[in-house]
Design a protein around this motif. Structure first.
Motif, PDB file in Angstrom:
ATOM      1  N   ALA A 118       0.734  -1.434   0.233  1.00 38.88           N
ATOM      2  CA  ALA A 118       0.316  -0.355   0.335  1.00 38.88           C
ATOM      3  C   ALA A 118       0.891   0.794  -0.416  1.00 38.88           C
ATOM      4  O   ALA A 118       0.114   2.066  -0.656  1.00 38.88           O
ATOM      5  CB  ALA A 118      -0.777   0.170   1.143  1.00 38.88           C
ATOM      6  N   SER A 119       2.014   0.811   0.468  1.00 34.02           N
ATOM      7  CA  SER A 119       3.436   2.531   0.301  1.00 34.02           C
ATOM      8  C   SER A 119       3.810   2.135  -0.166  1.00 34.02           C
ATOM      9  O   SER A 119       4.796   2.974  -0.441  1.00 34.02           O
ATOM     10  CB  SER A 119       3.379   2.982   1.905  1.00 34.02           C
ATOM     11  OG  SER A 119       4.565   1.189   2.386  1.00 34.02           O
ATOM     12  N   ALA A 120       4.468   1.015  -0.886  1.00 35.28           N
ATOM     13  CA  ALA A 120       6.127   1.173  -1.564  1.00 35.28           C
ATOM     14  C   ALA A 120       5.555   0.162  -2.677  1.00 35.28           C
ATOM     15  O   ALA A 120       5.218  -0.703  -2.784  1.00 35.28           O
ATOM     16  CB  ALA A 120       7.311   0.062  -0.768  1.00 35.28           C
ATOM     17  N   ASP A 121       6.890   0.612  -3.474  1.00 35.06           N
ATOM     18  CA  ASP A 121       6.446  -0.320  -4.980  1.00 35.06           C
ATOM     19  C   ASP A 121       8.512  -0.104  -5.494  1.00 35.06           C
ATOM     20  O   ASP A 121       9.364   0.248  -4.847  1.00 35.06           O
ATOM     21  CB  ASP A 121       6.485   0.684  -6.304  1.00 35.06           C
ATOM     22  CG  ASP A 121       4.984   0.072  -6.602  1.00 35.06           C
ATOM     23  OD1 ASP A 121       3.818  -0.723  -6.049  1.00 35.06           O
ATOM     24  OD2 ASP A 121       4.477   1.026  -7.493  1.00 35.06           O
ATOM     25  N   LEU A 122       8.255  -1.308  -5.932  1.00 38.44           N
ATOM     26  CA  LEU A 122       9.736  -2.091  -6.053  1.00 38.44           C
ATOM     27  C   LEU A 122       9.472  -2.525  -8.068  1.00 38.44           C
ATOM     28  O   LEU A 122       8.747  -3.360  -8.251  1.00 38.44           O
ATOM     29  CB  LEU A 122      10.083  -3.156  -5.717  1.00 38.44           C
ATOM     30  CG  LEU A 122      12.225  -3.580  -5.509  1.00 38.44           C
ATOM     31  CD1 LEU A 122      12.740  -2.855  -4.713  1.00 38.44           C
ATOM     32  CD2 LEU A 122      12.484  -4.833  -5.437  1.00 38.44           C
ATOM     33  N   ILE A 123      10.430  -1.657  -8.719  1.00 38.87           N
ATOM     34  CA  ILE A 123       9.846  -2.064 -10.196  1.00 38.87           C
ATOM     35  C   ILE A 123      11.535  -3.345 -10.378  1.00 38.87           C
ATOM     36  O   ILE A 123      12.100  -1.851 -10.526  1.00 38.87           O
ATOM     37  CB  ILE A 123       9.636  -0.746 -11.260  1.00 38.87           C
ATOM     38  CG1 ILE A 123       8.533  -0.148 -10.661  1.00 38.87           C
ATOM     39  CG2 ILE A 123       9.693  -1.859 -12.794  1.00 38.87           C
ATOM     40  CD1 ILE A 123       7.431  -0.830 -10.709  1.00 38.87           C
ATOM     41  N   ILE A 124      11.540  -4.368 -11.097  1.00 46.02           N
ATOM     42  CA  ILE A 124      12.834  -4.409 -11.225  1.00 46.02           C
ATOM     43  C   ILE A 124      12.826  -5.331 -12.448  1.00 46.02           C
ATOM     44  O   ILE A 124      12.265  -5.842 -13.092  1.00 46.02           O
ATOM     45  CB  ILE A 124      12.824  -6.293 -10.479  1.00 46.02           C
ATOM     46  CG1 ILE A 124      14.292  -6.573 -10.282  1.00 46.02           C
ATOM     47  CG2 ILE A 124      12.394  -6.909 -10.033  1.00 46.02           C
ATOM     48  CD1 ILE A 124      15.090  -7.486  -9.747  1.00 46.02           C
ATOM     49  N   LYS A 125      13.629  -4.775 -13.167  1.00 44.87           N
ATOM     50  CA  LYS A 125      14.414  -5.272 -15.039  1.00 44.87           C
ATOM     51  C   LYS A 125      14.518  -6.728 -14.834  1.00 44.87           C
ATOM     52  O   LYS A 125      15.874  -6.892 -13.771  1.00 44.87           O
ATOM     53  CB  LYS A 125      15.029  -4.422 -15.813  1.00 44.87           C
ATOM     54  CG  LYS A 125      15.222  -5.265 -16.875  1.00 44.87           C
ATOM     55  CD  LYS A 125      16.224  -4.595 -17.665  1.00 44.87           C
ATOM     56  CE  LYS A 125      17.468  -4.778 -18.766  1.00 44.87           C
ATOM     57  NZ  LYS A 125      18.909  -3.929 -18.962  1.00 44.87           N
ATOM     58  N   THR A 126      13.955  -7.466 -15.232  1.00 39.30           N
ATOM     59  CA  THR A 126      14.692  -9.128 -15.233  1.00 39.30           C
ATOM     60  C   THR A 126      15.376  -9.224 -15.783  1.00 39.30           C
ATOM     61  O   THR A 126      15.976 -10.743 -16.118  1.00 39.30           O
ATOM     62  CB  THR A 126      13.299  -9.800 -14.739  1.00 39.30           C
ATOM     63  OG1 THR A 126      12.521 -10.219 -16.048  1.00 39.30           O
ATOM     64  CG2 THR A 126      12.126  -9.556 -13.532  1.00 39.30           C
ATOM     65  N   HIS A 127      15.471  -9.786 -17.334  1.00 37.73           N
ATOM     66  CA  HIS A 127      16.241  -9.931 -18.140  1.00 37.73           C
ATOM     67  C   HIS A 127      16.970  -8.723 -19.017  1.00 37.73           C
ATOM     68  O   HIS A 127      16.559  -8.050 -19.421  1.00 37.73           O
ATOM     69  CB  HIS A 127      15.095 -10.731 -19.013  1.00 37.73           C
ATOM     70  CG  HIS A 127      14.892 -12.466 -19.000  1.00 37.73           C
ATOM     71  ND1 HIS A 127      13.414 -11.354 -17.990  1.00 37.73           N
ATOM     72  CD2 HIS A 127      14.845 -12.884 -18.516  1.00 37.73           C
ATOM     73  CE1 HIS A 127      13.196 -13.161 -17.591  1.00 37.73           C
ATOM     74  NE2 HIS A 127      13.991 -14.156 -18.007  1.00 37.73           N
ATOM     75  N   PRO A 128      18.276  -8.879 -19.173  1.00 38.37           N
ATOM     76  CA  PRO A 128      18.796 -10.001 -19.565  1.00 38.37           C
ATOM     77  C   PRO A 128      19.402 -11.252 -18.061  1.00 38.37           C
ATOM     78  O   PRO A 128      20.343 -11.674 -17.291  1.00 38.37           O
ATOM     79  CB  PRO A 128      19.664 -10.294 -20.382  1.00 38.37           C
ATOM     80  CG  PRO A 128      20.009  -8.948 -20.585  1.00 38.37           C
ATOM     81  CD  PRO A 128      18.787  -8.197 -20.405  1.00 38.37           C
ATOM     82  N   HIS A 129      19.591  -9.755 -17.640  1.00 39.75           N
ATOM     83  CA  HIS A 129      19.942  -9.736 -16.157  1.00 39.75           C
ATOM     84  C   HIS A 129      19.197  -8.762 -15.004  1.00 39.75           C
ATOM     85  O   HIS A 129      18.278  -8.006 -15.426  1.00 39.75           O
ATOM     86  CB  HIS A 129      21.693  -8.661 -15.642  1.00 39.75           C
ATOM     87  CG  HIS A 129      21.560  -7.471 -16.714  1.00 39.75           C
ATOM     88  ND1 HIS A 129      22.252  -7.492 -17.965  1.00 39.75           N
ATOM     89  CD2 HIS A 129      21.454  -6.819 -16.474  1.00 39.75           C
ATOM     90  CE1 HIS A 129      21.837  -6.390 -18.342  1.00 39.75           C
ATOM     91  NE2 HIS A 129      21.327  -5.370 -17.152  1.00 39.75           N
ATOM     92  N   ALA A 130      19.411  -8.910 -14.063  1.00 35.90           N
ATOM     93  CA  ALA A 130      18.596  -8.147 -13.010  1.00 35.90           C
ATOM     94  C   ALA A 130      19.235  -6.935 -12.234  1.00 35.90           C
ATOM     95  O   ALA A 130      19.904  -6.782 -11.635  1.00 35.90           O
ATOM     96  CB  ALA A 130      17.685  -8.877 -11.886  1.00 35.90           C
ATOM     97  N   GLU A 131      17.833  -6.021 -12.725  1.00 32.68           N
ATOM     98  CA  GLU A 131      18.358  -4.802 -12.043  1.00 32.68           C
ATOM     99  C   GLU A 131      17.205  -4.142 -11.566  1.00 32.68           C
ATOM    100  O   GLU A 131      16.569  -4.264 -12.258  1.00 32.68           O
ATOM    101  CB  GLU A 131      19.094  -3.854 -13.671  1.00 32.68           C
ATOM    102  CG  GLU A 131      19.526  -2.028 -12.921  1.00 32.68           C
ATOM    103  CD  GLU A 131      20.024  -1.839 -14.361  1.00 32.68           C
ATOM    104  OE1 GLU A 131      19.963  -0.942 -13.984  1.00 32.68           O
ATOM    105  OE2 GLU A 131      19.585  -2.526 -14.966  1.00 32.68           O
ATOM    106  N   ILE A 132      17.359  -3.585 -10.517  1.00 31.52           N
ATOM    107  CA  ILE A 132      16.408  -2.548  -9.735  1.00 31.52           C
ATOM    108  C   ILE A 132      16.311  -1.593 -10.521  1.00 31.52           C
ATOM    109  O   ILE A 132      17.418  -0.767 -10.594  1.00 31.52           O
ATOM    110  CB  ILE A 132      16.872  -2.550  -8.128  1.00 31.52           C
ATOM    111  CG1 ILE A 132      16.140  -4.099  -7.019  1.00 31.52           C
ATOM    112  CG2 ILE A 132      15.648  -1.371  -7.316  1.00 31.52           C
ATOM    113  CD1 ILE A 132      16.395  -3.911  -5.816  1.00 31.52           C
TER     114      ILE A 132
END
Length: 707
Positions: free
Chosen positions: A11-25
């Motif tokens: 409800a208060s926070a978001d995390l957007i993470i790119k998963t491919h080709p490597h994982a990066e927040i």
């Protein structure tokens, strides 16, 4: 493989993470009202001249092989080979707000599993697991969790300390290079609590963007805040391994501890409230019931002088003061007359207790109190029957003379016979006696910790966890306190196994004001042991009024640390009063929302708690030194309903004296102290409440009740 991203939300926070080709927040911050995966294209970075010809991401593992040039998240090798891994994501598994990423480096022969969980409270949990896929051992030197933070995070808040002065905050600028905290003492430590807080410059309790992280690990650790030369920033945390501690044979896997992280756009209070809510929702469980009973611990009352008849007098006097749990401390086992001998000999001293513990426990229970006892199972004195029989059970490296600390060595829990001995003796203690509470101490750091000739600090920590897990499975109704000379072992991983922390061996109310405030950034008050000590403090010899001692202990899990038999009538009345005050307000203190208040005069410390329905609030204002100004600033009360109307009541004060001829603080009290007032929550938050001028080392307690 097509570039994709995942979103973990609360409800208060978001995390957007790119998963491919490597994982990066790509984003970690306040919850986004509108988001679409194609938006991440706006963050595609340019490539600077004079550097690599490709972009260098700060991945979840922060590999140097991407051209990071900062602190990597992984270091190791296979006899000099496979020492620069680069992981490519092979799968992303989503389960609600939990994400598991599997990545592989087929050249180095390693697989990485990353687990990310966003809790309903807005706390992000992250950990990594590394597996060796190839023949031949892979020497693992470092495995860290790396979290990027926004470029506007230009200031760091961390904690330093020492025995009897824990959780002391300090700040440093984060503009270039790194800020690093390392702990090599073998336990969480008084000196370096494993946490970092980054934020916009000047962040305070109610204002600023802050990112806080805490490593849930009870051993050696390293935390880092780093600024790359391109301005990107990240926080990094890891268990710190001694040389040779982690070697992965083919098929073996090693995990980092969990890293707990919270972002708040509402300053430190918002961060703390998310951590507190997370712990209350997912970690803290009390087998003896939610209400935290008033303790009396015998240590500063009798030390090693155990006489059952006198201890019964103490118990009877304690019951008259409102004590609900009676704990006997060090000195109950055979040969333990001082701190020079007998650790490890966990058998009852029959000379002190010829009738055993059972009659004492029965009498304590008949007085309406639960019974608790002190142990220090991880330690062994050279002057003990156990050491004379098993000198090889010491945690040490062969060929060296092991240094004693507090006249004791550490027992090597990696030796099966030593581990089983402790399980047997503690099972006797808890199985044959009606003990509901164990104060578990750990009074010595690890020096040259070794097992079978190899460094074993990490293994010792894990065996400690296994020992507690074994006992909790056998005795699920027993509560455990993590003591460790006070604040030496306080963290979220040990909290999975205990129910209370002894915040400090220092009961000095003035010192406790800072210690408890520092601890409150990551822990709610119901797990913070806070005792009223003797008028003359055991640790500092400073003397305080019963009012200052009582009010300082109120915003924790309250107890007494003294001999109630020898206390004078005035002191006993004070103990009785503050015990009753704690019982009256503990449901609010241990269940409401905590607030720390920024005061313009640094000699004034204010804190409070507001009920979740905003019907009640309780605020403590402490004056820790001579005020800078002749008038105190108003208390602006946070957390109230702006539309509500609140009656202001002075609950407790240090017998404030007025004078008409000069020489003291005031001639006239604030108006609300002389006649009742009802004020809106909006006004109390924006304009505030005038405060009386307090003497140094005194405090007042104010209640607000919605009409």
């Amino acid at each position: 493989m097509e570039t994709t991203c995942q979103r973990l939300s609360s409800a208060s926070a978001d995390l957007i993470i790119k998963t491919h080709p490597h994982a990066e927040i790509l984003y970690w911050g306040p919850r986004l009202q509108h988001f679409s995966p194609e938006y991440i294209a706006s963050l595609a970075r340019p490539v600077a001249n004079g550097r690599l010809d490709v972009d260098s991401p700060v991945t979840l593992m922060a590999e140097l092989s991407h051209g990071l040039f900062g602190s990597p998240g992984i270091e190791g090798h296979r006899q000099g080979l496979d020492g620069s891994p680069r992981f490519t994501t092979t799968s992303a598994i989503r389960d609600g707000e939990s994400l598991t990423l599997i990545a592989e480096d087929s050249v180095a022969g390693l697989t990485l599993e990353s687990q990310l969980v966003m809790s309903a409270a807005g706390v992000l949990k992250v950990r990594h697991g590394l597996r060796n896929l190839k023949p031949g051992a892979w020497q693992l030197d470092r495995l860290a969790v790396t979290l990027p933070i926004a470029e506007r995070a230009g200031e760091i808040m961390a904690f330093h300390g020492r025995w009897t002065r824990e959780f002391q905050p300090h700040r440093v600028s984060l503009a270039h290079d790194s800020y690093v905290i390392e702990n090599r003492r073998g336990r969480t430590s008084h000196e370096h609590f494993p946490a970092l807080i980054a934020g916009t410059p000047g962040f305070n309790e109610n204002q600023g963007d802050v990112w806080g992280v805490h490593l849930g690990w009870s051993g050696n650790h390293r935390l880092r805040a780093e600024v790359k030369t391109d301005g990107r920033r990240y926080l990094q945390a890891e268990a710190l391994w001694l040389p040779g501690e982690k070697t992965l044979e083919q098929g073996e896997m090693a995990w980092t501890p969990w890293l707990y992280a919270s972002h708040s756009p509402r300053g430190l209070n918002g961060m703390s409230q998310q951590f507190h809510r997370f712990l209350r929702d997912e970690v803290i469980r009390f087998p003896q019931g939610a209400r935290r009973p008033v303790h009396l611990n015998t240590w500063e009352g009798i030390y090693f002088r155990h006489d059952p008849d006198y201890i019964l007098q103490m118990a009877e006097a304690a019951a008259q003061l409102g004590v609900e749990r009676f704990i006997i401390d060090d000195g109950w086992f055979k040969g333990r007359n001082n701190d020079l001998a007998a650790l490890g000999d966990w058998y009852l001293d029959e000379q002190k207790y010829p009738q055993g513990l059972t009659p004492l426990i029965a009498r304590v229970n008949a007085l309406g109190m639960g019974f608790g006892i002190w142990v220090e199972p991880e330690m062994i004195n050279p002057d003990s029957d156990l050491f004379r029989a098993h000198p090889d059970w010491v945690l040490a490296l062969p060929g060296y003379a092991q240094a004693t600390g507090r006249h004791q060595y550490v027992l090597n829990l990696n030796i099966p016979a030593a581990f089983d001995y402790l399980v047997a003796r503690l099972s006797w203690l808890l199985g044959d006696h009606a003990i509901e509470y164990v104060k578990w101490d750990m009074n010595r750091e690890l020096v040259q910790p070794g097992h079978a000739g190899r460094a074993a600090a990490d293994a010792q920590t894990r065996q400690f966890y296994r020992l507690l897990d074994t006992l909790r499975a056998r005795f699920p109704a027993v509560e455990f306190e993590s003591c460790a000379s006070g604040g030496g072992r306080i963290d979220y991983e040990v909290l999975q196994r205990c129910h209370r922390f002894w915040a400090s061996d220092n009961n000095d109310a003035l010192e406790r004001t800072t210690i408890q405030r520092g601890m409150s950034y990551f822990f709610p008050p119901e797990v913070m042991g806070a005792h009223i000590g003797h008028r003359r403090c055991h640790a500092t010899f400073r003397q305080h009024s019963i009012a200052f001692r009582g009010l300082t202990a109120l915003f924790g899990h309250m107890g007494l640390e003294l001999d109630p038999v020898t206390a004078g009538a005035e002191e006993q009345a004070g103990y009785r009063h503050y015990s009753a005050l704690y019982r009256q307000w503990r449901d609010l203190i241990h269940g409401g929302t905590q607030w720390r208040v920024d005061m313009p005069d640094r000699t004034t410390v204010a804190q409070g708690v507001v009920s979740d329905d905003q019907q009640q609030a309780l605020f403590l204002v402490s004056q820790i030194a001579m005020p800078d100004y002749t008038l105190m600033a108003p208390l602006r009360v946070p957390g109230l309903d702006p539309l509500g109307r609140y009656r202001i009541t002075l609950i407790d004060h240090p017998n404030i004296q007025l004078t008409g001829h000069g020489g003291h603080t005031m001639r006239k009290l604030p108006a609300w102290m002389e006649q009742p007032q009802v004020i809106s929550g909006e006004w109390l938050q924006a304009a505030g409440l005038s405060l009386p001028i307090l003497d140094p080392e005194s405090a007042i307690l104010i209640a607000l009740t919605r009409e």
